[in-house]
Scaffold this motif. Sequence first.
Motif, PDB file in Angstrom:
ATOM      1  N   LYS A  49     -13.323  37.798 -49.560  1.00 34.00           N
ATOM      2  CA  LYS A  49     -13.249  38.643 -48.367  1.00 34.00           C
ATOM      3  C   LYS A  49     -13.089  37.845 -47.067  1.00 34.00           C
ATOM      4  O   LYS A  49     -12.356  38.281 -46.175  1.00 34.00           O
ATOM      5  CB  LYS A  49     -14.463  39.580 -48.287  1.00 34.00           C
ATOM      6  CG  LYS A  49     -14.600  40.511 -49.499  1.00 34.00           C
ATOM      7  CD  LYS A  49     -13.329  41.238 -49.871  1.00 34.00           C
ATOM      8  CE  LYS A  49     -13.535  42.158 -51.062  1.00 34.00           C
ATOM      9  NZ  LYS A  49     -12.316  42.721 -51.590  1.00 34.00           N
ATOM     10  N   TRP A  78     -13.574  47.823 -43.015  1.00 33.87           N
ATOM     11  CA  TRP A  78     -14.452  46.703 -42.672  1.00 33.87           C
ATOM     12  C   TRP A  78     -15.887  46.983 -43.116  1.00 33.87           C
ATOM     13  O   TRP A  78     -16.365  48.115 -43.042  1.00 33.87           O
ATOM     14  CB  TRP A  78     -14.430  46.461 -41.172  1.00 33.87           C
ATOM     15  CG  TRP A  78     -13.091  46.040 -40.666  1.00 33.87           C
ATOM     16  CD1 TRP A  78     -11.988  46.835 -40.480  1.00 33.87           C
ATOM     17  CD2 TRP A  78     -12.689  44.726 -40.306  1.00 33.87           C
ATOM     18  NE1 TRP A  78     -10.931  46.088 -40.026  1.00 33.87           N
ATOM     19  CE2 TRP A  78     -11.338  44.791 -39.898  1.00 33.87           C
ATOM     20  CE3 TRP A  78     -13.353  43.504 -40.272  1.00 33.87           C
ATOM     21  CZ2 TRP A  78     -10.636  43.675 -39.477  1.00 33.87           C
ATOM     22  CZ3 TRP A  78     -12.648  42.382 -39.837  1.00 33.87           C
ATOM     23  CH2 TRP A  78     -11.312  42.472 -39.451  1.00 33.87           C
ATOM     24  N   ARG A  79     -16.545  45.912 -43.529  1.00 35.58           N
ATOM     25  CA  ARG A  79     -17.994  45.909 -43.743  1.00 35.58           C
ATOM     26  C   ARG A  79     -18.520  44.727 -42.954  1.00 35.58           C
ATOM     27  O   ARG A  79     -18.197  43.575 -43.278  1.00 35.58           O
ATOM     28  CB  ARG A  79     -18.344  45.790 -45.219  1.00 35.58           C
ATOM     29  CG  ARG A  79     -17.973  47.053 -45.976  1.00 35.58           C
ATOM     30  CD  ARG A  79     -18.759  47.232 -47.263  1.00 35.58           C
ATOM     31  NE  ARG A  79     -18.290  48.447 -47.910  1.00 35.58           N
ATOM     32  CZ  ARG A  79     -17.419  48.461 -48.923  1.00 35.58           C
ATOM     33  NH1 ARG A  79     -16.972  47.351 -49.436  1.00 35.58           N
ATOM     34  NH2 ARG A  79     -17.032  49.613 -49.439  1.00 35.58           N
ATOM     35  N   GLY A  80     -19.255  45.014 -41.905  1.00 34.87           N
ATOM     36  CA  GLY A  80     -19.690  43.943 -41.003  1.00 34.87           C
ATOM     37  C   GLY A  80     -18.469  43.309 -40.358  1.00 34.87           C
ATOM     38  O   GLY A  80     -17.587  43.988 -39.854  1.00 34.87           O
ATOM     39  N   CYS A  82     -16.195  41.539 -41.989  1.00 37.11           N
ATOM     40  CA  CYS A  82     -15.171  41.261 -43.003  1.00 37.11           C
ATOM     41  C   CYS A  82     -14.270  42.463 -43.261  1.00 37.11           C
ATOM     42  O   CYS A  82     -14.753  43.574 -43.473  1.00 37.11           O
ATOM     43  CB  CYS A  82     -15.817  40.851 -44.328  1.00 37.11           C
ATOM     44  SG  CYS A  82     -16.424  39.163 -44.333  1.00 37.11           S
ATOM     45  N   CYS A  83     -12.981  42.193 -43.277  1.00 31.31           N
ATOM     46  CA  CYS A  83     -12.012  43.183 -43.746  1.00 31.31           C
ATOM     47  C   CYS A  83     -12.056  43.127 -45.270  1.00 31.31           C
ATOM     48  O   CYS A  83     -11.777  42.085 -45.859  1.00 31.31           O
ATOM     49  CB  CYS A  83     -10.617  42.850 -43.236  1.00 31.31           C
ATOM     50  SG  CYS A  83      -9.357  44.022 -43.782  1.00 31.31           S
ATOM     51  N   VAL A  84     -12.432  44.224 -45.888  1.00 35.52           N
ATOM     52  CA  VAL A  84     -12.624  44.226 -47.337  1.00 35.52           C
ATOM     53  C   VAL A  84     -11.575  45.033 -48.095  1.00 35.52           C
ATOM     54  O   VAL A  84     -11.517  44.963 -49.323  1.00 35.52           O
ATOM     55  CB  VAL A  84     -14.039  44.722 -47.713  1.00 35.52           C
ATOM     56  CG1 VAL A  84     -15.100  43.795 -47.144  1.00 35.52           C
ATOM     57  CG2 VAL A  84     -14.278  46.155 -47.248  1.00 35.52           C
ATOM     58  N   ARG A 118     -16.164  55.190 -46.706  1.00 37.19           N
ATOM     59  CA  ARG A 118     -16.448  54.055 -47.588  1.00 37.19           C
ATOM     60  C   ARG A 118     -16.723  52.754 -46.845  1.00 37.19           C
ATOM     61  O   ARG A 118     -17.128  51.777 -47.454  1.00 37.19           O
ATOM     62  CB  ARG A 118     -15.287  53.851 -48.570  1.00 37.19           C
ATOM     63  CG  ARG A 118     -15.145  55.004 -49.525  1.00 37.19           C
ATOM     64  CD  ARG A 118     -14.197  54.797 -50.691  1.00 37.19           C
ATOM     65  NE  ARG A 118     -13.361  53.638 -50.709  1.00 37.19           N
ATOM     66  CZ  ARG A 118     -12.018  53.673 -50.742  1.00 37.19           C
ATOM     67  NH1 ARG A 118     -11.367  54.826 -50.746  1.00 37.19           N
ATOM     68  NH2 ARG A 118     -11.332  52.560 -50.801  1.00 37.19           N
ATOM     69  N   PHE A 119     -16.500  52.718 -45.555  1.00 41.14           N
ATOM     70  CA  PHE A 119     -16.601  51.474 -44.795  1.00 41.14           C
ATOM     71  C   PHE A 119     -17.467  51.663 -43.559  1.00 41.14           C
ATOM     72  O   PHE A 119     -17.620  52.773 -43.069  1.00 41.14           O
ATOM     73  CB  PHE A 119     -15.199  50.993 -44.391  1.00 41.14           C
ATOM     74  CG  PHE A 119     -14.259  50.908 -45.558  1.00 41.14           C
ATOM     75  CD1 PHE A 119     -14.316  49.839 -46.443  1.00 41.14           C
ATOM     76  CD2 PHE A 119     -13.349  51.924 -45.815  1.00 41.14           C
ATOM     77  CE1 PHE A 119     -13.478  49.780 -47.541  1.00 41.14           C
ATOM     78  CE2 PHE A 119     -12.498  51.866 -46.907  1.00 41.14           C
ATOM     79  CZ  PHE A 119     -12.576  50.785 -47.780  1.00 41.14           C
ATOM     80  N   THR A 120     -17.994  50.555 -43.044  1.00 37.19           N
ATOM     81  CA  THR A 120     -18.771  50.648 -41.805  1.00 37.19           C
ATOM     82  C   THR A 120     -17.868  50.873 -40.604  1.00 37.19           C
ATOM     83  O   THR A 120     -18.292  51.433 -39.602  1.00 37.19           O
ATOM     84  CB  THR A 120     -19.626  49.383 -41.579  1.00 37.19           C
ATOM     85  OG1 THR A 120     -18.785  48.231 -41.599  1.00 37.19           O
ATOM     86  CG2 THR A 120     -20.699  49.249 -42.650  1.00 37.19           C
ATOM     87  N   LYS A 121     -16.607  50.439 -40.755  1.00 39.44           N
ATOM     88  CA  LYS A 121     -15.632  50.628 -39.669  1.00 39.44           C
ATOM     89  C   LYS A 121     -14.243  50.666 -40.284  1.00 39.44           C
ATOM     90  O   LYS A 121     -13.951  49.932 -41.230  1.00 39.44           O
ATOM     91  CB  LYS A 121     -15.748  49.462 -38.671  1.00 39.44           C
ATOM     92  CG  LYS A 121     -14.720  49.451 -37.578  1.00 39.44           C
ATOM     93  CD  LYS A 121     -14.967  48.340 -36.567  1.00 39.44           C
ATOM     94  CE  LYS A 121     -14.610  46.988 -37.140  1.00 39.44           C
ATOM     95  NZ  LYS A 121     -14.613  45.900 -36.141  1.00 39.44           N
TER      96      LYS A 121
END
Length: 127
Positions: A49, A78-80, A82-84, A118-121
């Motif tokens: 990631k 994004w999670r935190g 990181c682009c996931v 599904r993501f934080t952002k």
Amino acid sequence: MNHYLQTTYADDGRGPHAFNCWGLTRSARHTLFGKPLLPSYDDIDPDDKPALTDACKAVRGTGFHEVSLRPGAIATGWRGQCCVHIGLVVQSDGRLWVLETRRKVGPTLTGIPKFERRFTKVVYYDD
């Protein structure tokens, strides 16, 4: 678009019959919207990631900017810091969807609210 929905997921997939999320987004953006092909980044492991995040930032630096939700935009999850995951915003049946592919699911058209949950952002980019 139907071609993409009939493909399979592969970690190193760049098409035409198997894709990972970057490969699908890259190919579909070019084919469906006539945009230039983005770099392949075929040396990046989908589980790395931080490397995916660096690739996302590198692409952003080539003239991409944050946009509102629209067909042809790249949807980045994004999670935190990181682009996931990424997908491509497409229109079908008068609605906007994210065309994406994942290991256990394969290619799908995912509704925008479901994708965003599904993501934080989620940030949308286009050039």
